[in-house]
Design an enzyme around this catalytic site. Structure first.
Site, PDB file in Angstrom:
ATOM      1  CB  THR A 539      26.246  39.585 -77.059  1.00  0.00           C
ATOM      2  OG1 THR A 539      27.332  38.887 -77.662  1.00  0.00           O
ATOM      3  CG2 THR A 539      26.793  40.808 -76.355  1.00  0.00           C
ATOM      4  CG  PHE A 541      23.779  44.379 -75.957  1.00  0.00           C
ATOM      5  CD1 PHE A 541      24.745  45.222 -76.462  1.00  0.00           C
ATOM      6  CD2 PHE A 541      23.514  43.188 -76.627  1.00  0.00           C
ATOM      7  CE1 PHE A 541      25.444  44.896 -77.616  1.00  0.00           C
ATOM      8  CE2 PHE A 541      24.205  42.855 -77.785  1.00  0.00           C
ATOM      9  CZ  PHE A 541      25.185  43.719 -78.280  1.00  0.00           C
TER      10      PHE A 541
END
Ligand code: PEP
Ligand code: MN
Length: 647
Positions: A539, A541
């Site tokens: 992921t 960020f």
């Protein structure tokens, strides 16, 4: 001695073991160490460890010598994070935890010019500490012995010029006292690992110490030497594996890669690796360095020389600056795979000015960083990766809450998930960038997402009937869930929230899918780790900060240096070739497009916004000109921020 019981040990097995050990003179203490049931056997007993290892119900036997209590994980379960050279204006350089710390420099300080030049080169490539020997314990008395105190003074100057703490070898107790105020960290060389008077003296000075492993030292002897340092008073010891002597002669030593996970299991101290002295051949240094990082090392110390052929010592194993730069890039790419972040050097000026453009509240050293979710959330992991484990945090309940906190000045920065490598963009957050105008992206973090099945201590795969997680958690673990078709899936707002709810309820029939940190944060057990279908699950960020005019405060932990990536949002006129025209502006200037995505514009059916991530070329003027041209060709243009890309 510790006897680790196998999961299948019956109560009869355990009773037989107790009798076996008591008969041989041991006093027993039974306890759990993490998930393992263990029997600690102490006293004057005598037993054959191999014979004991073969008894029913025994998983393995570890000979513990109570001698190294202070360095042992049994004494302190959590990782020690060593901080070097923290001061009122500088946060210091940390070793251990979720970061990779790279120390670099020449084998020896040869002249003021040489150390100044090397310091600038290694810092430019991303080293955060400077190494160099002023006193060189050489095998031959006729080889270059180092410049002594004069060399150390040059090194201190070079470190100060580049904002890097320094580490240098100390060879005698008398010199330790003289060197104390000049160096930020002492290095105990391999040849002196068992120089106990030196260890006692250096340990008593209270400064951080880098303890090399002796060329013929066992792991236990090495840890006992670390015990000397801790027993003498310092709390900050970093262990350094630098190759041991084996029958192999092709390399200078043999890098004992397996020592890294072994020592990390036995001790809470950080472990770094010196690939230069381990292999002794320049071309083999980088592969060994990467292997060390893959095996869990907390960092490296690497020899680099501007002109290795002219080096007065260890030239053949010193990297050319270009090789070191390449190695740093490779480490940056590898770091998220092992769940770590490459530590970067904050610029001293940045440390003093960064508070997201706001002064910290009275008495507080720092404003917190905002993230959305419960303790142990993946976002919190990303936050710690970017700002350090000790960074003050502000937990908010929604994604807009992060933006609010940053704009209002209750947080210095925020950590916002924008994209998953498998499930794509998190559109809600992309839309927020436009809703909150005065926000800039100032950094990014890629976090590897390893999902675990988490439940109460008493639960097992058989007792589970319900699984809770964020829908993305279910999607990313589909293959695993398909093997358990009778489990009912209950969606939760966040993965860590699912874990927290089980902890609150104390249910044994409910499990959650979330990260290991969430299990730890809420006192639950990981039943199975790594259940995501595709292990290449990341992921991304972004770190946001408040924009004041056209400037945004960049958190010092994100390092200094020119940005390499920018995020843009625009719409184009409704005419043929409009998007093509925009992309051509980028193409003509050699600007690489790494992501392009369209989103419907709220309130304007069938009109779209384009989200683009682009490279920032080294020649800054080119980028500014491209932005100017894009503004002219687009309708609605937002430059969300330029920042250093995480590879
Ligand atoms: C050094 O780091 O310069 C050095 C001499 O290393 P070691 O003590 O590991 O041989
Ligand atoms: Mn050397």
């Amino acid at each position: 001695m510790i006897v680790v019981l196998s999961k299948s040990a019956s109560s009869h097995d355990k009773e037989m073991l107790r009798i076996y050990l008591r008969d041989r003179g041991f006093t027993l203490r039974e306890q759990f160490l993490g998930e393992d049931a263990i029997i600690g056997a102490s006293g004057k007993g005598v037993a054959d460890i191999r014979e004991l290892g073969l008894l029913p119900g025994v998983e393995r036997v570890a000979a513990t010598s109570k001698a190294y209590e202070l360095v042992s994980r049994e004494t302190k379960a959590e990782d020690t994070i060593v901080t070097v050279a923290a001061g009122p204006a500088l946060p210091g350089v940390k070793v251990g935890g979720s970061r990779i710390t790279v120390i670099a420099g020449p084998c020896a300080v040869e002249s003021k010019a040489q150390i100044m030049e090397t310091a600038a080169l290694v810092r430019e490539s991303g080293a955060v500490m400077l190494r160099g020997g002023a006193y060189k314990p050489r095998t031959s008395p006729y080889a270059f012995q180092g410049l002594g105190m004069r060399g150390l003074e040059f090194m201190k100057e070079a470190g100060e010029a580049q904002g890097m703490p320094i580490v240098t070898e100390v060879v005698s107790p008398e010199l330790a006292v003289q060197m104390k105020d000049l160096t930020d960290m002492f290095q105990i060389g391999a040849r002196n690992m068992q120089n106990f008077e030196l260890l006692k003296k250096v340990g008593s000075l209270g400064k951080p110490v880098l303890l090399k492993r002796g060329p013929s030292a066992t792991i236990e002897e090495w840890l006992l030497s670390a015990e000397y340092l801790l027993a003498a008073g310092t709390a900050d010891v970093v262990l350094c594996e630098r190759g041991i002597r084996t029958f192999e002669t092709y390399t200078r030593n043999t890098l004992d890669i397996s020592a890294i996970p072994v020592v990390k299991g036995l001790s809470h101290l950080p472990v770094i690796v010196d690939p230069s002295h381990a292999v002794g051949i320049r071309a083999k240094v980088s592969p060994a360095a990467l292997a060390a990082i893959a095996a869990g090392a907390d960092g490296l110390t690497v020899e680099v020389h501007p002109r290795p052929d002219e080096a007065l010592s260890d030239g053949p194993q010193s990297l050319y600056p270009e090789q070191f730069e390449r190695l740093m890039r490779d480490i940056e790419a590898l770091a998220p795979v092992v769940g770590k972040e490459l530590l970067r050097t904050p610029h001293p000026a940045a440390v003093r000015t960064f508070h997201g453009g706001f002064p910290p509240p009275d008495g507080a050293r720092e404003l917190p960083v905002a993230f959305c979710g419960e303790n142990g959330a993946f976002a919190e992991q990303a936050l710690m990766r970017a700002f350090g484990e000790e960074a003050p945090r502000l937990q908010v309940q929604s994604f807009p809450g992060i933006f609010d906190a940053v704009l209002e000045g209750t947080a210095a920065a925020g950590v916002v998930p924008v994209e998953n490598s498998q499930t794509g963009s998190i559109h809600e957050n992309y839309d927020l960038f436009l809703r909150y105008g005065d926000i800039a992206i100032v950094g990014e973090i890629k976090l590897r997402i390893v999902h675990c099945l988490i439940a109460d201590e008493r639960a097992s795969l058989d007792s589970i009937a319900v699984v809770r997680s964020h829908p993305q958690g279910f999607a990313q673990c589909k293959e695993f869930l398909d093997q358990h078709p009778h489990w009912a899936l209950e969606p939760a707002a966040t993965t860590a929230g699912a874990v927290a709810s089980i902890a609150r309820e104390g249910a044994v029939s409910v499990a959650a899918i979330a990260g290991e940190a969430a299990a730890r944060a809420h006192g639950l057990r990981v039943i199975k780790a790594g259940i995501e279908t595709n292990p290449l699950n990341y992921t991304r960020f972004v770190i946001i900060s408040r924009r004041v005019g056209d400037k945004a405060a960049v958190p010092p932990s994100l390092g200094s240096g020119p940005p390499s990536k920018a995020s843009l949002v625009f719409s184009v006129p409704d005419e043929p070739g409009a998007l093509f025209g925009c992309l051509k502006v980028l193409s003509d200037r050699g600007i690489n497009l790494s992501k392009l995505e369209s989103r419907p514009i709220q309130g304007k059916p069938w009109e779209y916004l384009f989200y683009a991530d682009v490279s920032v070329p080294d020649t800054a003027g080119d980028f500014e000109r491209a932005i100017g041209e894009l503004r002219a060709k687009t309708r609605d243009f937002h430059h969300l921020g330029a920042y250093r890309a995480s590879l």
